[in-house]
Scaffold this motif. Structure first.
Motif, short mmCIF file in Angstrom:
data_model
loop_
_atom_site.label_atom_id
_atom_site.label_comp_id
_atom_site.label_asym_id
_atom_site.label_seq_id
_atom_site.Cartn_x
_atom_site.Cartn_y
_atom_site.Cartn_z
N THR A 397 0.13 -18.61 6.23
CA THR A 397 -0.04 -17.58 7.26
C THR A 397 -1.32 -16.76 7.07
N GLY A 398 -1.85 -16.74 5.82
CA GLY A 398 -3.03 -15.92 5.56
C GLY A 398 -2.72 -14.44 5.34
N ASP A 399 -1.44 -14.05 5.42
CA ASP A 399 -1.09 -12.64 5.19
C ASP A 399 -1.06 -12.34 3.69
N HIS A 400 -1.21 -11.04 3.36
CA HIS A 400 -1.02 -10.64 1.95
C HIS A 400 0.39 -11.03 1.53
N ASN A 401 0.55 -11.46 0.27
CA ASN A 401 1.89 -11.52 -0.31
C ASN A 401 2.22 -10.10 -0.77
N TYR A 402 3.45 -9.67 -0.54
CA TYR A 402 3.86 -8.34 -1.01
C TYR A 402 4.91 -8.49 -2.11
N PRO A 403 4.48 -8.56 -3.38
CA PRO A 403 5.44 -8.77 -4.45
C PRO A 403 6.33 -7.54 -4.64
N SER A 404 7.56 -7.78 -5.15
CA SER A 404 8.45 -6.62 -5.39
C SER A 404 7.88 -5.73 -6.49
N LEU A 405 7.16 -6.34 -7.43
CA LEU A 405 6.61 -5.56 -8.54
C LEU A 405 5.16 -5.19 -8.25
N GLU A 406 4.89 -3.90 -8.25
CA GLU A 406 3.53 -3.38 -8.00
C GLU A 406 3.17 -2.59 -9.26
N LEU A 407 2.45 -3.25 -10.19
CA LEU A 407 2.36 -2.71 -11.55
C LEU A 407 0.91 -2.54 -12.01
N VAL A 408 0.76 -1.62 -12.97
CA VAL A 408 -0.50 -1.51 -13.71
C VAL A 408 -0.19 -1.90 -15.15
N ARG A 409 -0.93 -2.87 -15.65
CA ARG A 409 -0.66 -3.37 -17.00
C ARG A 409 -1.60 -2.74 -18.01
N LEU A 410 -1.01 -2.09 -19.00
CA LEU A 410 -1.77 -1.60 -20.16
C LEU A 410 -1.54 -2.66 -21.22
N THR A 411 -2.51 -3.57 -21.37
CA THR A 411 -2.30 -4.75 -22.22
C THR A 411 -2.90 -4.50 -23.59
N ILE A 412 -2.15 -4.80 -24.62
CA ILE A 412 -2.62 -4.46 -25.97
C ILE A 412 -3.21 -5.70 -26.65
#
Ligand code: F0G
Length: 461
Positions: A397-412
Motif C-alpha cells: 500500500t505504501g502507507d507507514h506501518n504503525y507498530p504497537s511499540l513506539e520506543l527509544v532505545r538506550l543501547t548499552i
C-alpha cells in the motif's frame, strides 16, 4: 560461590586504555542536531557524549582479542584464523558448517536468497529491520507470530520473545507447509525490547515444525544474553552454565545467521552457519559472489581471530552477568523515576515508551524520533528510534506501518561505559521527562527507499 551470588555485579575487568569523550554545550548540540536533520544516525560521533545508539560493533575488545589481532593470517585462501573461528563455532554453538560474512545482514541476504521463493511466508518472533527486508527482497512476506504479550510494554511476561504456537500452526495450515521455507526466530528479540525466548517454547516450536517438515533458522545475534536470562528465569536451568544453554538453543535449530558485532564482542564480523551439507555448498558458492572467498567472507584474518576469542568470552558467566546487570541497573533507575519503559528490562538496552511519555504526539508526529532528539539536545546522550520510522512502509500500500511499540532505545555497548555514565544517562532522561510537554513532533523532509531510519531527515512540526 554462594557468597558470590549475594554480591552485586561488577565489571570483571579493569581498564587498561581510555578514549576521551567530549562534553558539548547546548548551543553546539542544537546546531549538530539541526545539521543531522533530527536523526541521531546522522550525528557525528565527536558531537556525542555518551553513545547509546547501538550495541553493534561498539564493544571494547579484551587484551586477548587485541593479541589475537596480531596473529592475523591475511592469506587470501585457507587462513589459519578461519579454521580457529570454525572450531569455535562448532564448539560453542554446535553448528557443522560455517560461511563467514562481513556482518549479520550479509548472512541474512544469503539464506533468504537460497531458501525463499516468490510468494512464500516467513513466520518470526517480531520483525527485525534488515532480516525482514532481505526476506521481502527475496519475494517473501514476513508474518509476526510472537505472543501478544510482546506488544504490550507493561506486560511483565518473563519470555516475551516466545512464539504463539496457535498463530504459527494456523499460518502453516492456511498457507500450506510448502509455502513456508523456514521459521525465522531470534534469541532476545531486539524490537520487543531485548526480550528472551524460553527453551520450553523453542522445544514446542521444534516439535510443531518437524511435524510439517519446516526448518528453523536462528538469528543468534544475542544468544548468550538470551541464555543468561533463561538461567535466571526458566525453572530447571538455575544451575546450568550459560555455555550449555547456548548449545541447547542452537541444537533445536537447523542453522543461524549471526551479527558477531553484538554478543561476540567484535567491531566487525558475522557468519551463516548450517547443518545441511547441500545448503552449505550453495551458501559457500554464493558468498564468493557477494562477500569474498569462503575462508574469509568479508573479514580480515585478524578480525576472524578476534571473533573466535570473543565467542569464548561471550559465554563467560562473570562477563554476561555484569553485562546484563549494567543494563538492569540503568533500567531500574529509570523505572524508579516513574518513567514508562518496556518491562521486564531486556538484555541489551532500556527501551523508553515514547507513546506514554509523549501522549500529546500522535504516531504521525513520530514520538520516538522526537524523544531521541530531545535527549540528545539535553545532554549529548545518543539513542535510537525504534518505532514508526524504523518500521517503514507496507510494500503493497505504501502507507507507514504503525507498530504497537513506539520506543527509544538506550543501547548499552559491552565493556565500554561505567556505572557513573549510567547515572548521567538516567539524569538526562529524567530532565527530559520533566519537560516532556514542551517536546514538539517531527515530520519527514527526506526519506530513502530502504531501511529509512538510517538516513531520513526530519523537521520540527
Ligand atoms: N539481527 C538482529 C537481531 C540485529 O540486532 C541486527 C543488527 C542484525 C540482525 C543485523 O546485523 O548489523 O551486523 O548487519 N542490529 C543493529 C542494532 C544494527 O543496532 O540493533 P548487522
Amino acid at each position: 560461590m554462594s557468597n558470590q551470588k549475594k554480591r552485586s555485579w561488577a565489571e570483571p575487568y579493569k581498564i587498561k586504555m581510555v578514549e576521551p569523550v567530549r562534553i558539548t554545550t547546548f548551543e553546539e548540540r542544537k546546531k549538530a542536531l539541526e545539521e543531522a536533520g533530527y536523526n541521531t544516525f546522522l550525528l557525528r560521533s565527536r558531537d556525542v557524549y555518551i553513545d547509546l545508539l547501538t550495541d553493534s560493533g561498539t564493544s571494547a575488545m579484551s587484551d586477548r582479542q587485541w593479541a589475537g589481532m596480531m596473529m592475523g593470517d591475511e592469506s587470501y585462501a585457507g587462513s589459519t584464523n578461519f579454521y580457529h573461528l570454525e572450531e569455535a563455532i562448532r564448539e560453542y554453538y554446535g553448528y557443522k558448517y560455517v560461511v563467514p560474512t562481513h556482518q549479520g545482514r550479509a548472512a541474512e541476504h544469503i539464506i533468504s536468497q537460497l531458501l525463499i521463493k516468490k510468494g512464500d511466508f516467513i513466520p518470526g518472533n517480531m520483525y527485525f529491520t534488515t532480516t525482514k527486508l532481505h526476506q521481502e527482497l527475496a519475494g517473501g512476506t514476513f508474518v509476526d507470530v510472537i505472543i501478544d504479550e510482546a506488544h504490550d510494554p507493561e506486560n511483565e511476561h518473563p519470555f516475551k520473545a516466545n512464539i504463539d504456537l496457535d498463530k504459527l500452526e494456523s499460518l502453516i495450515k492456511e498457507k500450506g507447509p510448502d509455502k513456508i521455507p523456514y521459521v525465522s526466530f531470534a534469541t532476545t528479540v531486539n524490537m520487543a525490547g531485548g526480550q528472551p525466548i524460553s527453551l520450553e517454547n523453542l522445544r514446542a516450536v521444534r516439535e510443531l515444525t518437524q511435524k510439517y517438515g519446516i526448518k528453523i533458522i536462528h538469528d543468534m545475534t544475542r544468544v548468550a544474553e538470551n541464555a543468561y536470562l533463561i538461567q535466571k528465569r526458566e525453572p530447571g536451568y538455575e544451575n546450568t552454565p550459560v555455555k550449555e544453554i547456548v548449545r541447547e538453543i542452537c541444537s533445536l535449530t537447523d542453522g543461524a545467521t549471526m551479527s558477531a558485532k553484538k554478543d561476540a564482542l567484535v567491531n566487525i564480523g558475522g557468519f551463516l552457519a548450517v547443518n545441511d551439507e547441500e545448503l552449505f555448498d550453495r551458501a559457500r558458492n554464493m558468498v564468493v559472489v557477494y562477500e569474498g572467498l569462503h575462508t574469509y567472507g568479508g573479514m580480515a584474518g585478524r578480525d576472524m581471530e578476534a571473533l573466535a576469542i570473543g565467542i569464548s568470552e561471550s559465554v563467560d558467566h562473570d562477563h554476561i552477568r555484569a553485562r546484563v546487570g549494567q543494563v538492569e541497573y540503568l533500567g531500574k533507575k529509570i523505572i524508579d523515576m516513574g518513567i514508562p519503559v518496556v518491562k521486564p528490562i531486556g538484555s541489551h538496552g532500556v527501551f523508553l515508551d515514547a507513546k506514554k511519555i509523549l501522549p500529546h504526539l500522535s504516531q504521525e508526529l513520530l514520538p520516538a524520533q522526537s524523544l531521541a532528539a530531545a535527549i540528545y539536545l539535553d545532554s549529548g546522550v545518543r539513542s535510537m528510534e525504534r518505532g514508526v520510522v524504523s518500521s517503514g512502509r507496507n510494500p503493497e500500500t505504501g502507507d507507514h506501518n504503525y507498530p504497537s511499540l513506539e520506543l527509544v532505545r538506550l543501547t548499552i555497548p559491552r565493556r565500554v561505559y561505567t556505572q557513573a555514565h549510567m547515572d548521567v544517562v538516567a539524569e538526562s532522561v529524567e530532565a527530559v521527562y520533566e519537560n516532556r510537554t514542551e517536546i514538539s513532533g517531527l515530520k519527514f523532509v527526506y526519506e530513502p527507499e530502504y531501511l529509512r531510519f538510517f538516513q531520513s531527515r526530519f523537521a520540527v512540526v
